[in-house]
Design a protein around this motif. Sequence first.
Motif, PDB file in Angstrom:
ATOM      1  N   PRO A  47      -9.767  -0.950   9.400  1.00 20.39           N
ATOM      2  CA  PRO A  47      -9.824  -0.261   7.921  1.00 20.39           C
ATOM      3  C   PRO A  47     -11.688   0.840   8.194  1.00 20.39           C
ATOM      4  O   PRO A  47     -11.319   2.384   8.106  1.00 20.39           O
ATOM      5  CB  PRO A  47     -10.406  -0.866   7.210  1.00 20.39           C
ATOM      6  CG  PRO A  47      -9.775  -1.889   7.966  1.00 20.39           C
ATOM      7  CD  PRO A  47      -9.728  -1.732   8.960  1.00 20.39           C
ATOM      8  N   THR A  88     -18.399  -3.791   5.572  1.00 21.34           N
ATOM      9  CA  THR A  88     -17.002  -4.860   4.989  1.00 21.34           C
ATOM     10  C   THR A  88     -16.408  -4.503   6.987  1.00 21.34           C
ATOM     11  O   THR A  88     -16.364  -6.322   7.102  1.00 21.34           O
ATOM     12  CB  THR A  88     -16.586  -4.279   4.295  1.00 21.34           C
ATOM     13  OG1 THR A  88     -17.036  -4.650   3.316  1.00 21.34           O
ATOM     14  CG2 THR A  88     -15.360  -4.986   3.889  1.00 21.34           C
ATOM     15  N   GLU A 147     -18.925   4.989  -0.402  1.00 16.78           N
ATOM     16  CA  GLU A 147     -17.379   4.157  -0.196  1.00 16.78           C
ATOM     17  C   GLU A 147     -16.746   4.576   0.911  1.00 16.78           C
ATOM     18  O   GLU A 147     -16.349   2.944   1.791  1.00 16.78           O
ATOM     19  CB  GLU A 147     -16.119   5.077  -0.400  1.00 16.78           C
ATOM     20  CG  GLU A 147     -14.789   4.870  -1.053  1.00 16.78           C
ATOM     21  CD  GLU A 147     -13.647   5.279  -1.454  1.00 16.78           C
ATOM     22  OE1 GLU A 147     -12.543   4.553  -1.014  1.00 16.78           O
ATOM     23  OE2 GLU A 147     -13.963   6.101  -1.998  1.00 16.78           O
ATOM     24  N   ALA A 191      -7.581  -4.754   2.653  1.00 19.40           N
ATOM     25  CA  ALA A 191      -7.477  -5.496   2.384  1.00 19.40           C
ATOM     26  C   ALA A 191      -7.257  -7.179   3.370  1.00 19.40           C
ATOM     27  O   ALA A 191      -7.261  -7.984   3.380  1.00 19.40           O
ATOM     28  CB  ALA A 191      -7.701  -5.845   0.744  1.00 19.40           C
ATOM     29  N   ALA A 249     -11.147   4.644   7.539  1.00 16.24           N
ATOM     30  CA  ALA A 249     -11.808   4.946   6.602  1.00 16.24           C
ATOM     31  C   ALA A 249     -12.513   6.630   6.371  1.00 16.24           C
ATOM     32  O   ALA A 249     -13.341   7.348   5.744  1.00 16.24           O
ATOM     33  CB  ALA A 249     -13.432   4.098   6.176  1.00 16.24           C
ATOM     34  N   TYR A 289     -16.681   0.625   3.653  1.00 13.66           N
ATOM     35  CA  TYR A 289     -15.888   0.116   4.852  1.00 13.66           C
ATOM     36  C   TYR A 289     -16.246   0.211   5.676  1.00 13.66           C
ATOM     37  O   TYR A 289     -15.645  -1.376   6.458  1.00 13.66           O
ATOM     38  CB  TYR A 289     -14.882   1.073   4.633  1.00 13.66           C
ATOM     39  CG  TYR A 289     -13.450   1.329   3.547  1.00 13.66           C
ATOM     40  CD1 TYR A 289     -12.907   0.472   3.395  1.00 13.66           C
ATOM     41  CD2 TYR A 289     -13.467   2.562   2.537  1.00 13.66           C
ATOM     42  CE1 TYR A 289     -11.780   0.365   2.962  1.00 13.66           C
ATOM     43  CE2 TYR A 289     -12.655   2.406   2.006  1.00 13.66           C
ATOM     44  CZ  TYR A 289     -11.434   1.166   1.351  1.00 13.66           C
ATOM     45  OH  TYR A 289     -11.023   1.579   0.577  1.00 13.66           O
ATOM     46  N   ARG A 329      -6.538   6.715  -1.884  1.00 16.98           N
ATOM     47  CA  ARG A 329      -7.779   5.223  -1.973  1.00 16.98           C
ATOM     48  C   ARG A 329      -6.963   4.321  -2.058  1.00 16.98           C
ATOM     49  O   ARG A 329      -7.298   3.193  -1.901  1.00 16.98           O
ATOM     50  CB  ARG A 329      -8.266   6.414  -3.171  1.00 16.98           C
ATOM     51  CG  ARG A 329     -10.048   5.034  -3.372  1.00 16.98           C
ATOM     52  CD  ARG A 329     -10.837   5.311  -4.675  1.00 16.98           C
ATOM     53  NE  ARG A 329     -12.140   4.908  -4.491  1.00 16.98           N
ATOM     54  CZ  ARG A 329     -12.604   4.639  -5.306  1.00 16.98           C
ATOM     55  NH1 ARG A 329     -12.486   5.816  -6.223  1.00 16.98           N
ATOM     56  NH2 ARG A 329     -13.589   3.288  -5.626  1.00 16.98           N
ATOM     57  N   GLY A 330      -5.719   3.413  -3.585  1.00 20.87           N
ATOM     58  CA  GLY A 330      -5.364   2.722  -3.752  1.00 20.87           C
ATOM     59  C   GLY A 330      -4.641   1.720  -2.329  1.00 20.87           C
ATOM     60  O   GLY A 330      -4.685   1.045  -2.389  1.00 20.87           O
ATOM     61  N   VAL A 388      -7.707   0.840   0.229  1.00 26.77           N
ATOM     62  CA  VAL A 388      -7.311  -0.177  -0.080  1.00 26.77           C
ATOM     63  C   VAL A 388      -6.590  -1.820  -0.285  1.00 26.77           C
ATOM     64  O   VAL A 388      -7.478  -2.970   0.406  1.00 26.77           O
ATOM     65  CB  VAL A 388      -7.977  -0.704  -2.129  1.00 26.77           C
ATOM     66  CG1 VAL A 388      -8.127  -2.114  -2.375  1.00 26.77           C
ATOM     67  CG2 VAL A 388      -9.956   0.608  -1.992  1.00 26.77           C
ATOM     68  N   TRP A 389      -5.442  -1.839  -0.440  1.00 29.11           N
ATOM     69  CA  TRP A 389      -4.806  -2.662   0.071  1.00 29.11           C
ATOM     70  C   TRP A 389      -4.309  -2.978   1.258  1.00 29.11           C
ATOM     71  O   TRP A 389      -4.344  -3.704   1.468  1.00 29.11           O
ATOM     72  CB  TRP A 389      -3.412  -1.635  -0.695  1.00 29.11           C
ATOM     73  CG  TRP A 389      -2.534  -2.022  -2.134  1.00 29.11           C
ATOM     74  CD1 TRP A 389      -3.203  -1.411  -3.473  1.00 29.11           C
ATOM     75  CD2 TRP A 389      -2.230  -2.924  -2.961  1.00 29.11           C
ATOM     76  NE1 TRP A 389      -2.764  -2.395  -4.401  1.00 29.11           N
ATOM     77  CE2 TRP A 389      -2.078  -3.416  -3.796  1.00 29.11           C
ATOM     78  CE3 TRP A 389      -1.881  -4.644  -2.069  1.00 29.11           C
ATOM     79  CZ2 TRP A 389      -1.685  -4.757  -4.568  1.00 29.11           C
ATOM     80  CZ3 TRP A 389      -1.395  -6.063  -2.607  1.00 29.11           C
ATOM     81  CH2 TRP A 389      -1.374  -5.171  -3.823  1.00 29.11           C
ATOM     82  N   GLY A 424       0.854  -1.322   0.028  1.00 29.34           N
ATOM     83  CA  GLY A 424       0.124   0.349   0.230  1.00 29.34           C
ATOM     84  C   GLY A 424       0.360   1.298  -0.555  1.00 29.34           C
ATOM     85  O   GLY A 424       0.470   2.205  -0.306  1.00 29.34           O
TER      86      GLY A 424
END
Length: 420
Positions: free
Chosen positions: A105, A124, A117, A78, A109, A121, A70-71, A74-75, A60
């Motif tokens: 997360p 989940t 979005e 997850a 978030a 988060y 954002r990317g 996500v890494w 990440g």
Amino acid sequence: MTVPLSRQVGRLRVLIVVDVATTIAAALFMLGIYLMVLPDPHLLALTGLVALSGVAMACGLAPLERGDVRGAVVWWAAANWAIALVTATVATFAWPIPMLAALLPAVLATATATGRELVLYVVTSLMVCTAAILLGVLQDVTGLSAVTPPGLQSTILVLFTPPLVAMVGLILLQNSLRLQAALDTSLRVTNELIEQTEELRRSRARVVAATDRERRRIERDLHDGAQQRLISIGMGLAAATSMCRTDPRSAIAELDALRRQLHVAHDEVRSLAQGVYPPVLSEHGLVEALRSAVDRYPLPLTLDLGAVGRYPRDIEAAVYFSCVEALQNAAKHAQPTRVRLAIGTDQQTVWFEVRDDGVGFDGAVPNRASGIVNMRDRLGASGGDLRVDSAPGHGTLVRGTVPVPDRVSGRGGPPPRGSA
């Protein structure tokens, strides 16, 4: 309040590095247990999976270097969710640790995501957290928890639960401080808007009152000046008409006198019209209008007039009448030996300065003189601003600026150094 991207990236980088360090430390700790205490293949597999999750978290950092928050999230999210489910499945006794890892997360978030979005988060994270608890409490497929000594189980929980709790608390604290700062900023902006609204209300009231006073002045000037003179001319014409039959010479003399009165009435009406909006301003612009306005100025005056071009009528009127007002104030109150008037352009503004070397006044004390208030209201109506700098014995500088759109015609530029 929007957090600057650089600050957000810095905070997230620290969090990822701490989480990666904690995960790698956990993998090394489990590897040591496998080698020295509990040579169970399930523990070795779990050690490898924990290490892989640490590597995934570290991945990440790559999008984070590009500013892709954002990317990076996500890494990182997850990897946390994956290790939470794996750990709760293999080592059921450690379910508080994956529960906290699953919640990380969602907590983060709240500061990095919005709308759907953010909901994704949170939902989940809650689902993974619930699954981790159920897996830890309701099953022991691998049997690793059954063969792990209770003392070792407690040691693992004591060692790795506090860091995760600290990360959750740190993120919550940062979010709370950020929210408080946003609320403080919002409150300050709201108070400023309230003050500006109140000042706008007062300014409008002053404009209405000034308009009423100006209308009454024009009515009075017309009634006492041009209207009375025209009535007198009308009566004189009636008398001259009667004299034409009996005394033509006297009638001619009377008509000559009436013609002179008519010229005077014409001059009075023209002067009155120029006070409302000078024709030279609409026809030739600010520079020529100001040259005409100061033609009979009673004090030594230096003009420094740049090629300001043409602008909308309201902007030219605001600058023109503010300059005239400032010059009149200097002549009436400042007792100067010299006065300087300058106008010019500066990128997207028209500015003017009226400086005198008169007696001045205490600029630290709010000045509510009608002339200054009128100038400030005139300029404010066009989005402009007025600044008055003065000190006793050091003269006064009145500077006004008005933002302008593209010029109607002509080219603007800095004022020349010479005087006109």
